[in-house]
Scaffold this motif. Sequence first.
Motif, PDB file in Angstrom:
ATOM      1  N   ASP A  41     -15.212 -25.904 -58.918  1.00 21.30           N
ATOM      2  CA  ASP A  41     -15.041 -25.149 -60.314  1.00 21.30           C
ATOM      3  C   ASP A  41     -15.002 -26.215 -61.269  1.00 21.30           C
TER       4      ASP A  41
ATOM      5  N   PHE B  17     -14.455 -25.990 -64.620  1.00 21.39           N
ATOM      6  CA  PHE B  17     -13.813 -24.945 -65.355  1.00 21.39           C
ATOM      7  C   PHE B  17     -14.047 -25.616 -66.986  1.00 21.39           C
ATOM      8  N   ASP B  18     -14.576 -24.757 -67.750  1.00 22.81           N
ATOM      9  CA  ASP B  18     -14.688 -25.165 -69.173  1.00 22.81           C
ATOM     10  C   ASP B  18     -14.038 -24.196 -70.114  1.00 22.81           C
TER      11      ASP B  18
ATOM     12  N   GLU C  91      -0.573 -29.304 -70.242  1.00 28.77           N
ATOM     13  CA  GLU C  91      -0.980 -29.221 -68.720  1.00 28.77           C
ATOM     14  C   GLU C  91      -2.299 -28.302 -68.573  1.00 28.77           C
ATOM     15  N   ASN C  92      -3.293 -28.232 -69.509  1.00 28.20           N
ATOM     16  CA  ASN C  92      -4.683 -27.742 -69.313  1.00 28.20           C
ATOM     17  C   ASN C  92      -4.352 -26.152 -69.053  1.00 28.20           C
TER      18      ASN C  92
ATOM     19  N   TYR D 214      -3.148 -21.372 -66.078  1.00 32.14           N
ATOM     20  CA  TYR D 214      -3.397 -23.072 -65.852  1.00 32.14           C
ATOM     21  C   TYR D 214      -4.873 -23.163 -65.360  1.00 32.14           C
ATOM     22  N   SER D 215      -5.505 -23.981 -65.963  1.00 29.01           N
ATOM     23  CA  SER D 215      -6.965 -24.031 -65.397  1.00 29.01           C
ATOM     24  C   SER D 215      -7.065 -24.165 -63.995  1.00 29.01           C
ATOM     25  N   GLN D 216      -8.186 -23.738 -63.471  1.00 22.32           N
ATOM     26  CA  GLN D 216      -8.483 -24.325 -61.960  1.00 22.32           C
ATOM     27  C   GLN D 216      -7.295 -23.987 -60.949  1.00 22.32           C
ATOM     28  N   THR D 217      -6.379 -22.855 -61.432  1.00 19.36           N
ATOM     29  CA  THR D 217      -5.498 -22.374 -60.447  1.00 19.36           C
ATOM     30  C   THR D 217      -5.783 -20.789 -60.125  1.00 19.36           C
ATOM     31  N   PRO D 218      -5.234 -20.281 -59.025  1.00 22.43           N
ATOM     32  CA  PRO D 218      -5.585 -19.039 -58.990  1.00 22.43           C
ATOM     33  C   PRO D 218      -4.493 -17.849 -59.519  1.00 22.43           C
ATOM     34  N   TYR D 219      -3.498 -18.483 -60.342  1.00 23.66           N
ATOM     35  CA  TYR D 219      -2.449 -17.648 -60.710  1.00 23.66           C
ATOM     36  C   TYR D 219      -2.517 -17.485 -62.224  1.00 23.66           C
TER      37      TYR D 219
ATOM     38  N   VAL E 240       4.830 -20.394 -57.463  1.00 19.40           N
ATOM     39  CA  VAL E 240       3.569 -20.422 -56.801  1.00 19.40           C
ATOM     40  C   VAL E 240       2.947 -21.456 -56.703  1.00 19.40           C
ATOM     41  N   PHE E 241       3.239 -22.491 -57.594  1.00 19.17           N
ATOM     42  CA  PHE E 241       2.503 -23.975 -57.617  1.00 19.17           C
ATOM     43  C   PHE E 241       3.294 -24.880 -56.607  1.00 19.17           C
TER      44      PHE E 241
ATOM     45  N   VAL F 136      -1.640 -27.955 -57.368  1.00 19.51           N
ATOM     46  CA  VAL F 136      -2.075 -26.488 -56.999  1.00 19.51           C
ATOM     47  C   VAL F 136      -3.572 -26.497 -56.799  1.00 19.51           C
ATOM     48  N   PHE F 137      -4.199 -27.181 -57.998  1.00 25.86           N
ATOM     49  CA  PHE F 137      -5.599 -27.289 -58.163  1.00 25.86           C
ATOM     50  C   PHE F 137      -6.322 -28.127 -57.061  1.00 25.86           C
TER      51      PHE F 137
ATOM     52  N   ARG G 228     -10.629 -31.091 -71.775  1.00 26.91           N
ATOM     53  CA  ARG G 228     -10.697 -31.424 -70.237  1.00 26.91           C
ATOM     54  C   ARG G 228      -9.953 -30.199 -69.739  1.00 26.91           C
ATOM     55  N   ASN G 229     -10.020 -30.395 -68.291  1.00 27.53           N
ATOM     56  CA  ASN G 229      -9.271 -29.031 -67.430  1.00 27.53           C
ATOM     57  C   ASN G 229      -8.351 -29.904 -66.418  1.00 27.53           C
ATOM     58  N   SER G 230      -7.830 -28.742 -65.649  1.00 26.57           N
ATOM     59  CA  SER G 230      -6.764 -29.478 -64.797  1.00 26.57           C
ATOM     60  C   SER G 230      -7.103 -30.657 -63.839  1.00 26.57           C
TER      61      SER G 230
ATOM     62  N   ASN H 196     -12.457 -32.563 -64.213  1.00 21.29           N
ATOM     63  CA  ASN H 196     -13.765 -32.735 -63.724  1.00 21.29           C
ATOM     64  C   ASN H 196     -14.991 -32.012 -64.512  1.00 21.29           C
ATOM     65  N   LEU H 197     -14.221 -31.823 -65.780  1.00 21.00           N
ATOM     66  CA  LEU H 197     -15.382 -31.305 -66.919  1.00 21.00           C
ATOM     67  C   LEU H 197     -14.746 -32.069 -68.307  1.00 21.00           C
TER      68      LEU H 197
ATOM     69  N   ARG I  55     -20.922 -34.584 -72.524  1.00 26.22           N
ATOM     70  CA  ARG I  55     -20.397 -33.543 -71.590  1.00 26.22           C
ATOM     71  C   ARG I  55     -20.622 -34.150 -70.360  1.00 26.22           C
TER      72      ARG I  55
END
Lengths: 280, 294
Positions: free
Chosen positions: A97, A99-100, A128-129, A155-160, A205-206, B151-152, B205-207, B210-211, B230
């Motif tokens: 993923d 994520f942008d 926390e993104n 929260y990016s790159q999480t499924p929730y 959830v986390f 979690v990520f 940035r992201n969690s 990686n970007l 980028r």
Amino acid sequence: MDETVAEFIKRTILKIPMTEMMTILKAWDFLPENQLQTVNFRQRKESLVQDLVLLCENKRASLRDAALLDIIYTQFHRHQKVWDVFQMSKEPGEDVDLFDMEQFKSSFEKILRRALKNVTVSFRDAEENAVWIRIAWGTQYRKPNQYKPVFVVYYSQTPYVFTSFCHLKSNTPLLSQALTVASNHHKIVKMDLRSRYLDSLKAIVFKQYNQLETKFKSDFHGGILAERKEPLRCLIKFSSPHLLEALKSLAPAGIADAPLSPLLTCIPNKGMNYFKIRDK
Amino acid sequence: MEWANDKSKGGVLAHLERLETQMSRSCKNLEDPPRETAESDLGTKIRKLRCLRDKLRAEVKQRQARIKASTANAEPDQTLEISEQEAVGGKEENMKAILQAYRFTGLSGKRTSRGVCVCISTAFEGNLLDSYFVDLVIQKPLRIHHHSVPVFIPLEEISAKYLQTNIQHFLFCLCEYLNAYAGRKYQADQLQRDFAAFLAGPLQRNSLCNLLSFTYKVEPQSRSFPFCARLLYKDLTTTLPTDVTITYQGTDASSTSWEEQRASHENLFFTKPLHQVFTSFARNGERLDMSLVS
């Protein structure tokens, strides 16, 4: 400045408690510091609000600015909303993923706008993104209702996804679609998890909980609890920084019968705090 | 119906029995023709009561046994039987050996009554970073009781692949992901903290870090930020990017020196950690200043 925007800003500022006024206005960063210093913050609230709205008018505040203030107010008063949790999932074996955040926001807004002409979408990046999204829904013929917005925290790159309770259920499918597609997921389901406390939901959830030991203290020093043959009937209210963990340790500590009711212990594992009890 | 008047028979037991008989009666009434004799009703009642009594007796015995077990051990684990305990004893020994071996790779662990709690300490370039723990319960199947992994990080995927078959590999793989994440995060944090002057606006940035996307300059004195970067880290086990795109957005597009710089930057970002790249930009800038002065 549009009259409706002025009214909206006025009503939002009126909600802010006097003790938080400066903090929230500074966070909003729309009225510069030097301008704020010219305002008398000791006057009656109604007059203060009038002065502030006038300043906003002079600076030509837009609906966008007003929506941002609404997000900040809600961030400070998140407990006033009831939050639901949705869980998204991907197809197995998908690529990493990447994520942008900007792409997510643009994609999300595009999907909503394609379906609904009258909608107001606003974003505010958070720690926390994460991103807070505010959506004011309209219909095909009516402009968005700014007083009944939905808030989404992701929260990016999480499924929730956390969403504030929305009375207009009809827009939920569209919101779900926008969230899944914009974040590169395939499916989304609503979890049986609901609370006013976002941090609590996050922790569940986390799965962010540590191993703290909480002891149950009773005021009845061997009084009502001593030498009883029958079970005791009472209502106990538990509060703790890590309530679920504390409850789990009751049985090993010999204070409660083992095993504990699965209704209590399944909350972290299953991510549920909302149970429907039906007749068989 | 006589039962409705028997409210004097207090207690849950009686109430339960009443409900039960009511239910069985209504079922019976649907299926068989009603048998009104008081004797047969009493007989049914007696049987039901006996059944309930036996059930409750059994439950009481079970609970007593459980409480005895709780007080016997420091922490009870009702699901673990004696025979299985012996069998998994071997697994514990194996675990201990693995942990001793990996002590120097940031992996440590301590025994718990249920199994073992593994602590993964991350580091990057000799700097000790965050630690994460995974509390393993040694059972069949081996499972994770608690953890503090973000979690990520794809913990479920890694567990599904390796936890049951190869604990060593599971731990090693998790270590890789966590260390790489910590390293990428460290670089991004350093860039934001120490080289904010070189960036126009916040670092995107992201969690997973990686970007990364940012606009930057290389000359501290310069007022414009001519480069856009980028960086993609498609391999989550590495701390260097897999894709680097640098674009020049200045007005002097014709000049070849910009293209040379752009190309050299790309190479730098591929091969050096982020903050080191900017350290060298800063140093070059200083050198330039020095040459102007002298």
